[in-house]
Design a protein around this motif. Structure first.
Motif, PDB file in Angstrom:
ATOM      1  N   LEU A  25     -32.383  22.807 -31.533  1.00  0.00           N
ATOM      2  CA  LEU A  25     -31.915  24.105 -32.162  1.00  0.00           C
ATOM      3  C   LEU A  25     -32.322  24.484 -33.348  1.00  0.00           C
ATOM      4  O   LEU A  25     -32.561  23.833 -34.277  1.00  0.00           O
ATOM      5  CB  LEU A  25     -30.255  24.177 -32.294  1.00  0.00           C
ATOM      6  N   CYS A  26     -32.790  25.768 -33.457  1.00  0.00           N
ATOM      7  CA  CYS A  26     -33.233  26.172 -34.951  1.00  0.00           C
ATOM      8  C   CYS A  26     -32.155  27.264 -35.186  1.00  0.00           C
ATOM      9  O   CYS A  26     -32.097  28.107 -34.672  1.00  0.00           O
ATOM     10  CB  CYS A  26     -34.552  26.761 -34.568  1.00  0.00           C
ATOM     11  N   ARG A  27     -31.709  27.054 -36.424  1.00  0.00           N
ATOM     12  CA  ARG A  27     -30.762  27.694 -36.946  1.00  0.00           C
ATOM     13  C   ARG A  27     -31.094  29.095 -37.624  1.00  0.00           C
ATOM     14  O   ARG A  27     -30.476  29.887 -38.206  1.00  0.00           O
ATOM     15  CB  ARG A  27     -29.918  27.002 -37.788  1.00  0.00           C
ATOM     16  N   TYR A  28     -32.513  29.150 -37.805  1.00  0.00           N
ATOM     17  CA  TYR A  28     -33.316  30.258 -38.472  1.00  0.00           C
ATOM     18  C   TYR A  28     -33.639  31.335 -37.493  1.00  0.00           C
ATOM     19  O   TYR A  28     -33.355  32.571 -37.812  1.00  0.00           O
ATOM     20  CB  TYR A  28     -34.435  29.867 -39.195  1.00  0.00           C
ATOM     21  N   CYS A  29     -34.265  31.092 -36.522  1.00  0.00           N
ATOM     22  CA  CYS A  29     -34.607  32.058 -35.372  1.00  0.00           C
ATOM     23  C   CYS A  29     -33.606  32.094 -34.022  1.00  0.00           C
ATOM     24  O   CYS A  29     -33.978  32.824 -33.286  1.00  0.00           O
ATOM     25  CB  CYS A  29     -36.005  31.859 -34.909  1.00  0.00           C
ATOM     26  N   GLY A  30     -32.996  30.893 -34.046  1.00  0.00           N
ATOM     27  CA  GLY A  30     -32.048  30.830 -32.823  1.00  0.00           C
ATOM     28  C   GLY A  30     -32.881  30.249 -31.620  1.00  0.00           C
ATOM     29  O   GLY A  30     -32.258  30.228 -30.392  1.00  0.00           O
ATOM     30  N   GLU A  64     -40.218  20.619 -36.862  1.00  0.00           N
ATOM     31  CA  GLU A  64     -40.563  21.776 -37.520  1.00  0.00           C
ATOM     32  C   GLU A  64     -40.310  22.707 -36.192  1.00  0.00           C
ATOM     33  O   GLU A  64     -40.828  22.418 -35.177  1.00  0.00           O
ATOM     34  CB  GLU A  64     -41.881  21.907 -37.797  1.00  0.00           C
ATOM     35  N   CYS A  65     -39.717  23.918 -36.376  1.00  0.00           N
ATOM     36  CA  CYS A  65     -39.639  24.773 -35.132  1.00  0.00           C
ATOM     37  C   CYS A  65     -41.071  25.511 -34.903  1.00  0.00           C
ATOM     38  O   CYS A  65     -41.729  26.098 -35.737  1.00  0.00           O
ATOM     39  CB  CYS A  65     -38.656  26.050 -35.541  1.00  0.00           C
ATOM     40  N   PRO A  66     -41.453  25.460 -33.594  1.00  0.00           N
ATOM     41  CA  PRO A  66     -42.788  25.932 -33.237  1.00  0.00           C
ATOM     42  C   PRO A  66     -43.162  27.393 -33.569  1.00  0.00           C
ATOM     43  O   PRO A  66     -43.952  27.927 -33.438  1.00  0.00           O
ATOM     44  CB  PRO A  66     -42.858  25.547 -31.830  1.00  0.00           C
ATOM     45  N   ASP A  67     -41.822  28.176 -33.319  1.00  0.00           N
ATOM     46  CA  ASP A  67     -41.568  29.603 -33.184  1.00  0.00           C
ATOM     47  C   ASP A  67     -41.750  30.065 -34.791  1.00  0.00           C
ATOM     48  O   ASP A  67     -42.672  30.985 -34.977  1.00  0.00           O
ATOM     49  CB  ASP A  67     -40.585  30.058 -32.644  1.00  0.00           C
ATOM     50  N   CYS A  68     -40.916  29.552 -35.613  1.00  0.00           N
ATOM     51  CA  CYS A  68     -40.860  30.190 -36.846  1.00  0.00           C
ATOM     52  C   CYS A  68     -41.101  29.249 -38.014  1.00  0.00           C
ATOM     53  O   CYS A  68     -41.429  29.674 -39.352  1.00  0.00           O
ATOM     54  CB  CYS A  68     -39.540  30.761 -37.357  1.00  0.00           C
ATOM     55  N   ASN A  69     -41.707  28.029 -37.758  1.00  0.00           N
ATOM     56  CA  ASN A  69     -42.202  26.924 -38.551  1.00  0.00           C
ATOM     57  C   ASN A  69     -41.120  26.524 -39.596  1.00  0.00           C
ATOM     58  O   ASN A  69     -41.677  26.161 -40.943  1.00  0.00           O
ATOM     59  CB  ASN A  69     -43.577  27.580 -39.222  1.00  0.00           C
TER      60      ASN A  69
HETATM   61 ZN   LIG Z   1     -37.267  28.875 -35.755  1.00  0.00          ZN
END
Ligand SMILES: [Zn+2]
Length: 144
Positions: A49-54, A22-27
């Motif tokens: 790497l989060c492909r949603y928020c970068g 889980e991305c801590p920035d955008c969940n």
């Molecule tokens: Zn993210």
């Protein structure tokens, strides 16, 4: 012909070279990739790497696994979709032969023997397959 699922001789390390967290920035659903050459080094380098928020971390810290859900009071988790599919194949194969002896010798080999007992429990199988389907869909949508 009986389509039995045989243990391909894989180990958890084979699945753990990348895993969904889980991305801590955008969940949303992000990926951690580990350096293959350092598989047996406990302090191997992990890239987030989060492909949603970068969001990108070269030395990723600990993150919650994305593929984790509750199933009959137990926690079903998987590193990634391949790992999830592995569990699904196992449970489906066991469903097909549910009238036969549950603890056949070859099922106790390799990775299968590491699956928790409740996953091998007949009464949980339908619910496990439902949970797997649900988890897979959250990867497609990127959110729970
Ligand atoms: Zn993210």
């Amino acid at each position: 012909m009986v389509d039995r699922f045989k243990d391909p001789g894989m180990h958890l390390y084979d699945f753990a070279d990348h895993y969904l967290v889980e991305c801590p920035d955008c969940n949303r659903c992000a990926t951690i990739t580990t350096n293959k050459e350092e598989t047996f080094n406990l302090f191997k380098k992990k890239t987030f790497l989060c492909r949603y928020c970068g969001k990108f971390e070269e030395n990723a810290g600990n993150h919650d696994l994305w593929l984790s859900g509750t199933c009959n009071g137990n926690t079903l988790w998987a590193y990634n979709l391949e790992h999830l599919e592995f569990i699904e194949k196992y449970v489906k194969a066991k469903l097909r032969e549910s009238n036969k002896d549950d603890e056949r010798g070859y099922y106790n080999q390799g990775l299968f023997s590491r699956l928790p007992k409740w996953i091998k429990d007949k009464s949980n199988r339908e619910d496990i397959l439902k949970t797997i389907k649900k988890l897979r869909n959250t990867v497609k949508s990127g959110s729970v």
